[in-house]
Design a protein around this motif. Structure first.
Motif, PDB file in Angstrom:
ATOM      1  N   ALA A 109      17.402 -41.957  26.534  1.00  0.00           N
ATOM      2  CA  ALA A 109      16.003 -42.893  25.784  1.00  0.00           C
ATOM      3  C   ALA A 109      15.282 -42.003  24.709  1.00  0.00           C
ATOM      4  CB  ALA A 109      16.105 -43.773  27.211  1.00  0.00           C
ATOM      5  N   GLY A 110      14.230 -43.209  24.550  1.00  0.00           N
ATOM      6  CA  GLY A 110      13.439 -42.634  23.314  1.00  0.00           C
ATOM      7  C   GLY A 110      13.722 -41.687  22.673  1.00  0.00           C
ATOM      8  N   LEU A 111      12.382 -40.868  21.403  1.00  0.00           N
ATOM      9  CA  LEU A 111      12.785 -40.279  20.982  1.00  0.00           C
ATOM     10  C   LEU A 111      13.556 -38.170  20.754  1.00  0.00           C
ATOM     11  CD1 LEU A 111      12.319 -40.441  17.611  1.00  0.00           C
ATOM     12  CD2 LEU A 111       9.972 -38.547  17.938  1.00  0.00           C
ATOM     13  N   PRO A 112      14.488 -38.418  20.243  1.00  0.00           N
ATOM     14  CA  PRO A 112      15.464 -36.875  20.976  1.00  0.00           C
ATOM     15  C   PRO A 112      14.555 -35.941  20.491  1.00  0.00           C
ATOM     16  CG  PRO A 112      16.985 -39.121  19.889  1.00  0.00           C
ATOM     17  CD  PRO A 112      15.440 -39.169  19.484  1.00  0.00           C
ATOM     18  N   PHE A 113      14.156 -35.804  19.572  1.00  0.00           N
ATOM     19  CA  PHE A 113      13.320 -34.292  19.369  1.00  0.00           C
ATOM     20  C   PHE A 113      11.836 -34.886  18.920  1.00  0.00           C
ATOM     21  CE2 PHE A 113      18.040 -33.577  18.587  1.00  0.00           C
ATOM     22  CZ  PHE A 113      17.633 -33.390  19.133  1.00  0.00           C
ATOM     23  N   PRO A 114      10.857 -34.620  19.634  1.00  0.00           N
ATOM     24  CA  PRO A 114       9.453 -35.266  19.209  1.00  0.00           C
ATOM     25  C   PRO A 114       8.403 -33.916  18.364  1.00  0.00           C
ATOM     26  CG  PRO A 114       9.601 -34.467  21.563  1.00  0.00           C
ATOM     27  CD  PRO A 114      11.164 -35.565  21.400  1.00  0.00           C
ATOM     28  N   ASN A 115       9.031 -32.904  18.911  1.00  0.00           N
ATOM     29  CA  ASN A 115       8.534 -31.718  18.360  1.00  0.00           C
ATOM     30  C   ASN A 115       9.670 -30.665  17.251  1.00  0.00           C
ATOM     31  OD1 ASN A 115       5.795 -32.572  19.566  1.00  0.00           O
ATOM     32  ND2 ASN A 115       7.587 -31.917  21.899  1.00  0.00           N
ATOM     33  N   VAL A 116      10.054 -31.296  16.354  1.00  0.00           N
ATOM     34  CA  VAL A 116      11.076 -30.264  15.964  1.00  0.00           C
ATOM     35  C   VAL A 116      10.088 -29.408  14.789  1.00  0.00           C
ATOM     36  CG1 VAL A 116      12.145 -31.127  13.483  1.00  0.00           C
ATOM     37  CG2 VAL A 116      12.347 -32.983  15.481  1.00  0.00           C
ATOM     38  N   HIS A 117      10.418 -28.472  14.411  1.00  0.00           N
ATOM     39  CA  HIS A 117      10.125 -27.473  14.145  1.00  0.00           C
ATOM     40  C   HIS A 117      10.273 -27.955  12.994  1.00  0.00           C
ATOM     41  CE1 HIS A 117       7.300 -25.433  17.205  1.00  0.00           C
ATOM     42  NE2 HIS A 117       8.781 -25.869  17.634  1.00  0.00           N
ATOM     43  N   LEU A 118       9.631 -27.559  11.241  1.00  0.00           N
ATOM     44  CA  LEU A 118      10.493 -28.024  10.075  1.00  0.00           C
ATOM     45  C   LEU A 118      11.417 -26.821   9.238  1.00  0.00           C
ATOM     46  CD1 LEU A 118       7.432 -29.943   8.109  1.00  0.00           C
ATOM     47  CD2 LEU A 118       8.968 -30.697  10.267  1.00  0.00           C
ATOM     48  N   TRP A 133      17.404 -42.717  16.705  1.00  0.00           N
ATOM     49  CA  TRP A 133      17.369 -43.718  17.860  1.00  0.00           C
ATOM     50  C   TRP A 133      15.207 -43.901  18.426  1.00  0.00           C
ATOM     51  CZ3 TRP A 133      20.454 -45.540  21.303  1.00  0.00           C
ATOM     52  CH2 TRP A 133      21.464 -45.051  21.533  1.00  0.00           C
ATOM     53  N   ARG A 134      15.202 -44.149  16.838  1.00  0.00           N
ATOM     54  CA  ARG A 134      14.101 -44.415  16.567  1.00  0.00           C
ATOM     55  C   ARG A 134      13.582 -46.098  17.144  1.00  0.00           C
ATOM     56  NH1 ARG A 134      16.393 -46.223  12.732  1.00  0.00           N
ATOM     57  NH2 ARG A 134      16.406 -48.458  11.481  1.00  0.00           N
ATOM     58  N   TRP A 135      12.398 -46.261  17.614  1.00  0.00           N
ATOM     59  CA  TRP A 135      12.407 -47.219  18.313  1.00  0.00           C
ATOM     60  C   TRP A 135      12.550 -48.539  17.535  1.00  0.00           C
ATOM     61  CZ3 TRP A 135       9.501 -52.388  17.848  1.00  0.00           C
ATOM     62  CH2 TRP A 135       9.517 -52.939  18.447  1.00  0.00           C
ATOM     63  N   ILE A 136      13.477 -49.429  18.165  1.00  0.00           N
ATOM     64  CA  ILE A 136      13.676 -50.668  17.756  1.00  0.00           C
ATOM     65  C   ILE A 136      13.758 -52.301  18.091  1.00  0.00           C
ATOM     66  CG2 ILE A 136      15.104 -50.294  14.700  1.00  0.00           C
ATOM     67  CD1 ILE A 136      17.665 -50.513  16.954  1.00  0.00           C
ATOM     68  N   GLY A 137      13.168 -52.147  19.484  1.00  0.00           N
ATOM     69  CA  GLY A 137      13.081 -52.868  20.589  1.00  0.00           C
ATOM     70  C   GLY A 137      14.771 -52.602  20.992  1.00  0.00           C
ATOM     71  N   ASP A 138      14.659 -53.819  22.475  1.00  0.00           N
ATOM     72  CA  ASP A 138      15.673 -53.031  23.256  1.00  0.00           C
ATOM     73  C   ASP A 138      16.902 -53.952  22.139  1.00  0.00           C
ATOM     74  OD1 ASP A 138      14.227 -51.515  24.808  1.00  0.00           O
ATOM     75  OD2 ASP A 138      14.706 -52.522  26.463  1.00  0.00           O
ATOM     76  N   ASP A 139      16.747 -55.310  21.439  1.00  0.00           N
ATOM     77  CA  ASP A 139      16.904 -56.350  21.120  1.00  0.00           C
ATOM     78  C   ASP A 139      16.041 -56.869  19.779  1.00  0.00           C
ATOM     79  OD1 ASP A 139      16.688 -58.442  22.372  1.00  0.00           O
ATOM     80  OD2 ASP A 139      18.274 -58.552  24.148  1.00  0.00           O
ATOM     81  N   TYR A 140      17.111 -57.633  19.079  1.00  0.00           N
ATOM     82  CA  TYR A 140      15.890 -58.826  18.477  1.00  0.00           C
ATOM     83  C   TYR A 140      16.874 -59.553  17.469  1.00  0.00           C
ATOM     84  CZ  TYR A 140      18.036 -54.779  14.945  1.00  0.00           C
ATOM     85  OH  TYR A 140      18.477 -54.108  14.511  1.00  0.00           O
ATOM     86  N   LYS A 141      16.086 -60.754  17.195  1.00  0.00           N
ATOM     87  CA  LYS A 141      16.819 -61.248  15.843  1.00  0.00           C
ATOM     88  C   LYS A 141      16.127 -60.991  14.894  1.00  0.00           C
ATOM     89  CE  LYS A 141      17.143 -66.105  14.616  1.00  0.00           C
ATOM     90  NZ  LYS A 141      16.464 -67.400  15.451  1.00  0.00           N
ATOM     91  N   THR A 142      17.126 -60.836  13.358  1.00  0.00           N
ATOM     92  CA  THR A 142      16.276 -60.272  12.329  1.00  0.00           C
ATOM     93  C   THR A 142      16.503 -61.702  11.818  1.00  0.00           C
ATOM     94  OG1 THR A 142      16.893 -58.221  12.031  1.00  0.00           O
ATOM     95  CG2 THR A 142      17.047 -59.195  11.065  1.00  0.00           C
ATOM     96  N   GLY A 143      15.064 -62.140  11.015  1.00  0.00           N
ATOM     97  CA  GLY A 143      14.986 -63.055  10.180  1.00  0.00           C
ATOM     98  C   GLY A 143      13.675 -64.366  11.709  1.00  0.00           C
ATOM     99  N   GLY A 144      14.367 -63.510  12.702  1.00  0.00           N
ATOM    100  CA  GLY A 144      13.543 -64.223  13.630  1.00  0.00           C
ATOM    101  C   GLY A 144      12.192 -65.030  13.578  1.00  0.00           C
ATOM    102  N   GLY A 145      11.745 -64.413  12.451  1.00  0.00           N
ATOM    103  CA  GLY A 145       9.802 -63.659  12.907  1.00  0.00           C
ATOM    104  C   GLY A 145       9.263 -64.461  11.364  1.00  0.00           C
ATOM    105  N   THR A 146      10.761 -64.620  10.206  1.00  0.00           N
ATOM    106  CA  THR A 146       9.807 -65.920   9.224  1.00  0.00           C
ATOM    107  C   THR A 146       9.819 -67.166   9.195  1.00  0.00           C
ATOM    108  OG1 THR A 146      12.646 -66.163   9.041  1.00  0.00           O
ATOM    109  CG2 THR A 146      12.079 -64.260   8.009  1.00  0.00           C
TER     110      THR A 146
END
Length: 415
Positions: A109-118, A133-146
């Motif tokens: 879980a979380g960000l796989p590579f938080p310290n990537v060297h460019l 694997w960026r944060w997008i919530g464990d689940d979500y309803k797209t459009g639920g906030g309109t």
């Protein structure tokens, strides 16, 4: 030009170095120029000074600025990710590795590579996994906030005529969870990354069309994609190639959702640098003000955003998009610009995504997608979607099954 002891003069040395870097790294000059642009909050960009936006927006938007569109620069607003996601990153990222085939190993879980060297030879692939694997919530309803609690879509033809469509989209992550459960994965679903259920509600000719999509963790296993089509009253399994098919009547296909929805191991990645781009990560109005028949936001200001750029090319030569470039925020890894080229190298599609601050059930502030616009610059058609999300809905995996499609087939509905 005077030479000193057989060595190039400073100006000549600079020119030689600059030429060398532009040959090795084609995006170097653009990134250098963009980083030095003199823009600040309160500035306005329009047809009289459009050059200031060069390299900081897509080609199509730049042309619209030349033609008269004006935008104002506002201060950026820092919105981080939820604290539990950062805790997971600190706890698990040290064990994550890359397999030779690009597969991610030991991810929890979380960000796989938080310290990537460019300058890491694998920086492109690591950035791709960070995006995935960026944060997008464990689940979500797209459009639920309109305001209407669903996705509002507008397909805009070249002549300015519009066609509206409404839909709901439910998504659950079965791995990489950080909030709703004590475990990072749902028991029995360790082999699945996520599932989503999408249902059209309007107009009548497409209402009831429902798709079920399942993304498997195994890089060798293709996605499952099922669709219920009301006109034939049947549930069909769709072949993987249909991910490239346009979702009528829009300009999106399945892999355009969230800017890039492809399976990570099916593509190659080239990191094209860190640069300053213009985006809107704190949308003021949803829906935003616009002229009928046009997709450009009015009464919305833009920010100078620190971005990573990633070029994506398919391993399969028959894939629909030969080249896609995404730009994402260096803090959240959420995209706000996407550019696509066709097989002849011609500019094809351009997508910009506005982001909207939302309050989570526990009171934390997070960033959701707001309004997304995709433009097909070759046929003049565009699509605009208002898609603010409601996070952490406590969905159960049993919702994301063929039984749900069969319920819809028998006259039921999902909301």
């Amino acid at each position: 030009m005077k030479l000193n002891k057989g060595r190039p003069a400073p100006v000549l040395l600079f020119l030689l170095t600059f030429w060398f870097l532009t040959i090795l790294f084609p995006g170097f000059a653009r990134r250098l120029w963009a980083a030095e642009v003199d823009l600040k909050p309160g500035d306005t960009i329009g047809p009289e000074n459009w050059e200031k936006a060069k390299g900081m927006v897509g080609e199509n938007l730049l042309n619209r600025i030349k033609q008269g569109y004006t935008l104002r620069i506002k201060p950026g607003r820092s919105i981080g990710v939820p604290k539990e996601y950062n805790v997971a990153t600190a706890r698990y990222s040290g064990q994550v590795k890359l397999e030779s085939n690009g597969e991610l190993l030991n991810y929890v879980a979380g960000l796989p590579f938080p310290n990537v060297h460019l300058d890491d030879p694998q920086v492109g692939l690591k950035m791709a996994w960070n995006f995935y694997w960026r944060w997008i919530g464990d689940d979500y309803k797209t459009g639920g906030g309109t305001g209407e609690g669903k996705i509002n879509r507008y397909a805009i033809e070249k002549d300015g005529s519009e066609r509206r469509g409404d839909a709901v989209l439910h998504t659950i992550k079965t791995r990489g969870r950080v909030t709703l459960d004590s475990k990072s994965q749902i028991d029995g679903y360790e082999h699945i990354d996520w599932m989503q259920l999408r249902a059209d509600e309007y107009p009548r000719d497409t209402a009831g069309t429902t798709t079920l999509e399942i993304r498997y963790a195994d890089p060798k296993r293709e996605d499952d994609l099922y669709i219920y089509v009301p006109s034939i009253r049947r549930v069909r399994r769709v072949p993987p190639i249909q991910r490239c098919a346009t979702i009528a009547p829009t300009e999106f296909n399945f892999d355009d959702i969230n800017s890039f929805g492809g399976k990570i191991t099916n593509f190659n990645y080239r990191f094209i640098g860190r640069s300053k781009m213009l985006g809107n990560l704190a949308q003021e109005h949803i829906p935003f003000y616009r002229q009928v028949g046009d997709y450009l936001p009015l009464k919305e200001s833009w920010e100078i955003v620190d971005a990573y750029g990633l070029e994506i090319t398919p391993k399969d030569p028959n894939y629909c998009y030969p080249r896609k470039v995404i730009y994402f925020d260096t803090q959240s890894f959420e995209t706000f610009w996407t550019m696509i080229w066709d097989s002849k190298g011609n500019y094809w599609k351009e997508q910009f995504a506005l982001r909207s601050p939302v309050t989570l059930p526990d009171g934390q502030l997070a960033r959701s997608v707001g309004t997304v616009v995709i433009v097909n610059v070759q046929n003049g058609r565009s699509t605009l979607i208002d898609a603010v999300r409601s996070y952490n809905q406590s969905y159960q995996p049993s919702l994301f099954t063929l039984a749900t499609l069969q319920t819809v087939m028998r006259g039921g509905a999902i909301r």
